[in-house]
Design an enzyme around this catalytic site. Structure first.
Site, PDB file in Angstrom:
ATOM      1  N   HIS A   1       0.832  -1.211   0.000  1.00  0.00           N
ATOM      2  CA  HIS A   1       0.000   0.000   0.000  1.00  0.00           C
ATOM      3  C   HIS A   1       0.859   1.251   0.000  1.00  0.00           C
ATOM      4  CE1 HIS A   1      -3.112  -2.923   1.331  1.00  0.00           C
ATOM      5  NE2 HIS A   1      -3.858  -2.167   0.555  1.00  0.00           N
TER       6      HIS A   1
ATOM      7  N   PHE B   1       3.067   4.338  -2.513  1.00  0.00           N
ATOM      8  CA  PHE B   1       2.782   5.305  -3.574  1.00  0.00           C
ATOM      9  C   PHE B   1       2.601   4.627  -4.931  1.00  0.00           C
ATOM     10  CE2 PHE B   1       4.757   7.840  -7.008  1.00  0.00           C
ATOM     11  CZ  PHE B   1       3.752   8.778  -7.159  1.00  0.00           C
TER      12      PHE B   1
ATOM     13  N   HIS C   1      -6.356   7.293  -2.337  1.00  0.00           N
ATOM     14  CA  HIS C   1      -7.241   6.358  -1.657  1.00  0.00           C
ATOM     15  C   HIS C   1      -6.583   5.518  -0.568  1.00  0.00           C
ATOM     16  CE1 HIS C   1      -5.519   3.080  -3.991  1.00  0.00           C
ATOM     17  NE2 HIS C   1      -6.172   2.250  -3.201  1.00  0.00           N
TER      18      HIS C   1
HETATM   19  N1  LIG Z   1      -5.678 -11.958  -2.341  1.00  0.00           N
HETATM   20  C1  LIG Z   1      -5.641 -10.824  -3.040  1.00  0.00           C
HETATM   21  N2  LIG Z   1      -6.105  -9.689  -2.480  1.00  0.00           N
HETATM   22  C2  LIG Z   1      -6.042  -8.572  -3.197  1.00  0.00           C
HETATM   23  C3  LIG Z   1      -5.517  -8.520  -4.493  1.00  0.00           C
HETATM   24  N3  LIG Z   1      -5.588  -7.244  -4.956  1.00  0.00           N
HETATM   25  C4  LIG Z   1      -6.142  -6.528  -3.964  1.00  0.00           C
HETATM   26  N4  LIG Z   1      -6.413  -7.322  -2.916  1.00  0.00           N
HETATM   27  C5  LIG Z   1      -7.022  -6.941  -1.658  1.00  0.00           C
HETATM   28  O1  LIG Z   1      -7.961  -5.938  -1.865  1.00  0.00           O
HETATM   29  C6  LIG Z   1      -7.699  -4.853  -1.028  1.00  0.00           C
HETATM   30  C7  LIG Z   1      -8.000  -3.595  -1.752  1.00  0.00           C
HETATM   31  O2  LIG Z   1      -8.093  -2.554  -0.874  1.00  0.00           O
HETATM   32  P1  LIG Z   1      -6.987  -1.428  -0.653  1.00  0.00           P
HETATM   33  O3  LIG Z   1      -7.712  -0.120  -0.854  1.00  0.00           O
HETATM   34  O4  LIG Z   1      -6.508  -1.604   0.738  1.00  0.00           O
HETATM   35  O5  LIG Z   1      -5.875  -1.551  -1.641  1.00  0.00           O
HETATM   36  C8  LIG Z   1      -6.232  -4.959  -0.680  1.00  0.00           C
HETATM   37  O6  LIG Z   1      -5.950  -4.466   0.575  1.00  0.00           O
HETATM   38  C9  LIG Z   1      -5.989  -6.416  -0.707  1.00  0.00           C
HETATM   39  O7  LIG Z   1      -6.199  -6.944   0.549  1.00  0.00           O
HETATM   40  C10 LIG Z   1      -5.031  -9.724  -5.049  1.00  0.00           C
HETATM   41  O8  LIG Z   1      -4.549  -9.786  -6.195  1.00  0.00           O
HETATM   42  N5  LIG Z   1      -5.112 -10.838  -4.287  1.00  0.00           N
HETATM   43 ZN   LIG Z   2      -5.704   0.328  -2.607  1.00  0.00          ZN
END
Ligand SMILES: Nc1nc2c(ncn2[C@@H]2O[C@H](COP(=O)(O)O)[C@@H](O)[C@H]2O)c(=O)[nH]1
Ligand SMILES: [Zn+2]
Length: 911
Positions: free
Chosen positions: A157, A159, A197
């Site tokens: 998470h 940049f 976000h």
């Molecule tokens: N197992 C997986 N989880 C995924 C993947 N891509 C995203 N994610 C999950 O979704 C959230 C999205 O929220 P965010 O705003 O925090 O980015 C992210 O936290 C992941 O937990 C994936 O490819 N596989």
């Molecule tokens: Zn995100």
């Protein structure tokens, strides 16, 4: 201070003024530090001395995690990025890069941080947002840097993630020509929301925040703590540094719409709201009206959600490093949870999760249903994101199947006293090459749960396969013969396969039998009800599943805010089996046939469509119109829910009680006290090698390929250096750059990095990436080359020699490298003789091109809709916006109290 004062008093009878002043200052500082609001952002004032860099000082205290292993990046390096960004900020991407930027194949790892900032600037400019909304280029740049500076140095998470999300949003906006449809203001909201976000994401998710009772969870009452924080940081950036306020010149009306829109979009990224949003979106697809602000609202929420989880729509060499980073973050969190005695989040547990199992679950149950819903409305996006995601799912299913086959073979071997695990198609890491290599293999498509192995069909006893629908099997069969990303767009109905989650495979292919997934995860990860255990009985041990992030997150939200401005206590699902069934069947039942009405009375519209169960008795977790709260009183607990024919009401009541107790109490002693006294985990981010994969610790062709593809993380700048060497910098200092950034631009130099001819003549052998390109392009049907295995340890980003050699190669031959990147993306655009190399570095004037900037400078591109006044109300929609007095409470029913949390957001709960 007190000691000092006492000593002074006893020595000289009085405390000198200077000490008193010092004391006051210390007090003021303490107050500041104790108020987390003051700590969210780095103070501009603290570092304004250094080249007017907006903000680069270390924050003293976190608000986002108790034991936080991650931190901000080094302020010096941030400052350097700022200066470099200023140096190049009047450059612009050349045509080839611009085109690439509109593709899902875009590779963020190929660019340095300052280059990504420049590309974000390009996105704003290309969409005509600065000119339309009166954003001067210096303000835009300062804003972008402030955003950059407020992301943490976390594995996923960070940049770069926000860049990817914004870039995917841009690609979707372009591909589906959304701007004329949704309006300029909504486009502005979307891009800005994407960029912001995940601001200040600590690397630990909401589940951790809530269970660990972090400052954020306390502040936001467990309601989307992170997303609320991301919003808050967004607007603080703008408030605290007016020179970065890209909203400064909006009319009050537009400002209100933008603020509401950004909050709406960012809050929508909480995965706990996934089902709710998807269900509402599905409701409106058949009647979608671009003139209806509520519809646009919902579409925007879906768009940002899609962009947010779109990594798997990218080519393998881009997607997989992101998955590694995500698992790295997941595992770090679950390690911390273990050390702190918190409930261990099952989908993050290194002992339970493998890459294929994680992705089968996530793509099948979460991602693809969402993408396909969007695709129903915007079929233009099929090629861009939906087909690649289907292929990714197919790929991971094959991996899963292969792993299962291998385990089965081993157990058969073991039972018969058989020998080696290797040979006849089995790999050291437990993968069955035949299944992976042969696109015609039936192992992932065997009907009735049959597996082929070595010509024998092994009948699987469990129910997992039987839960696949016929259509799923058909699709899997048809796709096992697919050889190309160019999916024919046929009659595909995505019905998720039940992924295997009960075992994980370590590097040697040894399997770790996991305990019942739900058993270990109290309070919010547990299905504690006895009834549920019985419901699970028909799930055999191999069919055991790890709950998805959505399911766990939903439970973590004691209060679920609906988009109608009220909130609801979520009905816990009745069990994994039912959830799975509802997913499997729900789509089929709801879209057309209207059979999903079982849980609504009076044809209630909102919610429930995704999770409409296969059986009338199953629950939807989505709120229903007209019955948004669950009454907890004893007398009412005996009544069926008004809008749901709820055969399990009383058990749900008990489950809910249990659930809410657990939720509010955390893990530990069962009385709401987490067991304290554990020392901080002090778990530094795990190296990549700790991400368990289906195979670990072995070099493989794929690993090499990936290594060459995920370049230069050693400072993220390796690839870009070639370009930077060419461009050389404008030579201006940052303040000059800032000053010169208006719409007319200053005399930027023009530099075409390479000519079309050079690009056209590039040869495949010129770079490591070319090797990657060649090999991956030769295996179109899957995302992986035959026999490619997962090798996490080989993927450490930024590992020296390859990146270095590539870097030096790039300085010689960057154009060719770039071309090969393009060639190499399966599904990516073919190289065009018109490609213009990396960047052209030119001012707006010299290119004769619109460079938005100062007010009125440059017009918006493309056909843009009417004046951007479409911004709908926050939480609007079908969707009544309610004006409340924040903080006010009212009793809304027996045992229920509604508390207004924010304008338009009320939270109803049992009192
Ligand atoms: N197992 C997986 N989880 C995924 C993947 N891509 C995203 N994610 C999950 O979704 C959230 C999205 O929220 P965010 O705003 O925090 O980015 C992210 O936290 C992941 O937990 C994936 O490819 N596989
Ligand atoms: Zn995100």
């Amino acid at each position: 201070m007190e000691n000092l004062e006492q000593q002074l008093r006893s020595a000289s009878g009085e405390v000198p003024d200077v000490v008193k002043e010092l004391r006051q200052e210390v007090e003021a500082l303490r107050n500041r530090l104790q108020n987390p609001e003051n700590l969210t952002l780095r103070k501009t004032s603290q570092d304004s001395s250094a080249s007017n860099t907006p903000s680069t000082s270390k924050r003293k205290k976190r608000v986002t995690g108790k034991h936080q292993p991650y931190g901000r990046r080094d302020p010096d390096s941030a400052r350097q990025v700022y200066n470099k960004f200023m140096e190049i900020s009047e450059g612009s991407a050349c045509e080839g890069v611009r085109k690439w930027l509109r593709q899902a194949t875009f590779e963020s790892d190929a660019w340095s941080d300052e280059e990504l900032l420049l590309l974000l600037q390009h996105i704003y400019v290309d969409l005509g947002l600065p000119s339309r909304f009166g954003i001067s280029m210096p303000v835009l740049r300062r804003f972008l840097f402030a955003v950059y500076d407020n992301y943490n140095d976390v594995p996923f998470h960070n940049f770069r993630h926000c860049f990817c999300v914004a870039q995917m949003m841009y690609a979707m906006i372009c591909k589906a020509e959304l701007m004329p449809r949704i309006g300029e203001l909504e486009t502005f909201i979307l891009i800005t929301s994407c960029i912001c976000h995940d601001l200040d994401h600590p690397g630990y998710n909401n589940i951790y925040q809530i269970n660990a009772r972090t400052e954020l969870a306390l502040r936001y009452n467990d309601i989307s703590p992170l997303e609320n924080h991301h919003c808050s940081v967004t607007f603080r950036i703008l408030e605290e540094d007016p020179e970065s306020d890209i909203f400064a010149n909006l009319s009050p009306t537009d400002y209100r719409k933008v603020r509401e829109g950004v909050i709406r979009c960012i809050l929508a990224t909480d995965m706990a709201r996934h089902n709710e949003i998807l269900a509402q979106f599905r409701e409106i697809i058949p009647i979608f009206d671009y003139e209806n602000p509520a519809h646009i609202n919902l579409l925007s929420m879906v768009l940002i959600k899609v962009a947010d989880i779109s990594n798997e729509a990218r080519p393998m060499n881009v997607a997989e490093p992101w998955l590694d980073r995500l698992l790295q973050e997941f595992f770090s969190q679950s390690d911390a949870e273990k050390m702190e005695g918190l409930p261990v989040t099952p989908f993050m547990d290194r002992d339970k999760v493998t890459k294929p199992s994680s992705q089968c679950s996530f793509i099948g149950y979460v991602l693809l249903p969402l993408f396909e819903a969007l695709g129903d409305l915007l079929p233009e996006l099929d090629d861009l994101i939906i087909i690649p995601v289907r292929e990714a799912l197919d790929y991971y299913r094959r991996l899963n199947e292969a792993a299962k086959d291998e385990r089965h073979r081993r157990s058969v071997d073991a039972a018969s006293g058989g020998g080696s695990c290797k040979g006849d198609g089995g790999t050291e890491d437990g993968m069955t090459h035949s299944a992976l290599l042969d696109p015609n293999s039936t192992s992932s498509a065997a009907p009735s749960g049959g597996h082929t192995y070595g010509g024998n069909v092994l009948t699987k006893s469990g129910s997992a396969h039987s839960m696949r629908s016929k259509r799923s099997l058909q699709w899997m069969r048809s796709h096992s013969h697919s050889h190309s990303r160019s999916y024919d767009g046929g009659d595909y109905e995505p019905v998720p396969q039940i992924p295997e989650k009960s075992r994980s495979i370590d590097a040697t292919g040894e399997e770790t039998l996991t305990e019942g997934i739900l058993a270990e995860n109290r309070p919010i990860n547990e299905e504690a009800d006895e009834e549920e255990s019985s419901e699970e009985e028909d799930v055999d041990e191999e069919g055991e599943e790890t709950v998805t992030e959505v399911e766990v997150s939903e439970k973590a939200l004691k209060f679920k805010i609906s988009t109608e401005g009220s909130s609801t206590i979520v009905l816990p699902p009745t069990g994994v089996r039912k959830r799975r069934e509802s997913r499997v069947e729900g789509r089929v039942k709801t879209d057309d046939e209207g059979e999903g009405e079982t849980n609504t009375s009076g044809g209630g519209k909102a919610g429930g469509t995704q999770d409409v169960p296969a059986e009338p008795s199953s629950q939807s977790t989505a709120p229903q119109d007209g019955d948004r709260t669950l009454d907890l009183t004893e007398e009412n607990s005996q009544q069926p829910c008004r809008s749901q024919k709820n055969h399990h009401h009383s058990s749900i009541m008990s489950r809910l009680r249990h659930f809410t107790e657990r939720l509010s109490l955390g893990g530990g002693d069962g009385h709401g006290r987490r067991e304290g006294g554990l020392s901080p985990p002090n778990t530094p981010p795990r190296p990549h090698s700790d991400c368990s994969g289906a195979s670990r610790g072995r070099a493989s062709p794929l690993a090499m390929q990936r290594k060459t593809a995920s370049l230069g993380r050693e400072g993220h700048g390796k690839v870009g250096r070639g370009w930077r060497a060419l461009v050389g910098g404008k030579g201006g200092n940052s303040s000059a750059a800032e000053g010169g950034g208006d719409s007319t631009g200053s005399t930027g130099s023009f530099l075409a990095a390479c000519s079309p001819e050079e690009l056209g003549n590039g040869t495949a052998g010129a770079s490591p990436s070319a090797a990657s390109s060649t090999s991956s392009s030769s295996v179109q049907p899957l995302r992986r080359k035959k026999g490619q295995e997962r090798d996490v340890e080989e993927e450490i980003p930024g590992e020296g020699s390859l990146a270095r050699s590539l870097d030096s190669m790039l300085q010689r031959d960057h154009c060719k490298w770039w071309q090969h990147q393009k060639i190499g993306r399966s599904g990516g655009p073919s190289p065009s003789s018109k490609q213009r190399g990396f960047f052209s570095f030119s001012s707006a004037r010299s290119r004769g091109e619109k460079q938005a900037g100062g007010r009125g400078g440059g017009e918006a591109r493309g056909s843009i809709g009417s004046g951007g006044s479409k911004g709908p109300p926050l939480l609007g929609g079908s969707i009544r916006r309610r004006k409340h007095n924040i903080g006010s409470q009212k009793v809304t029913g027996p045992g229920k109290v509604s508390v207004v949390l924010a304008d338009g957001v009320a939270c109803e709960s049992a009192n």
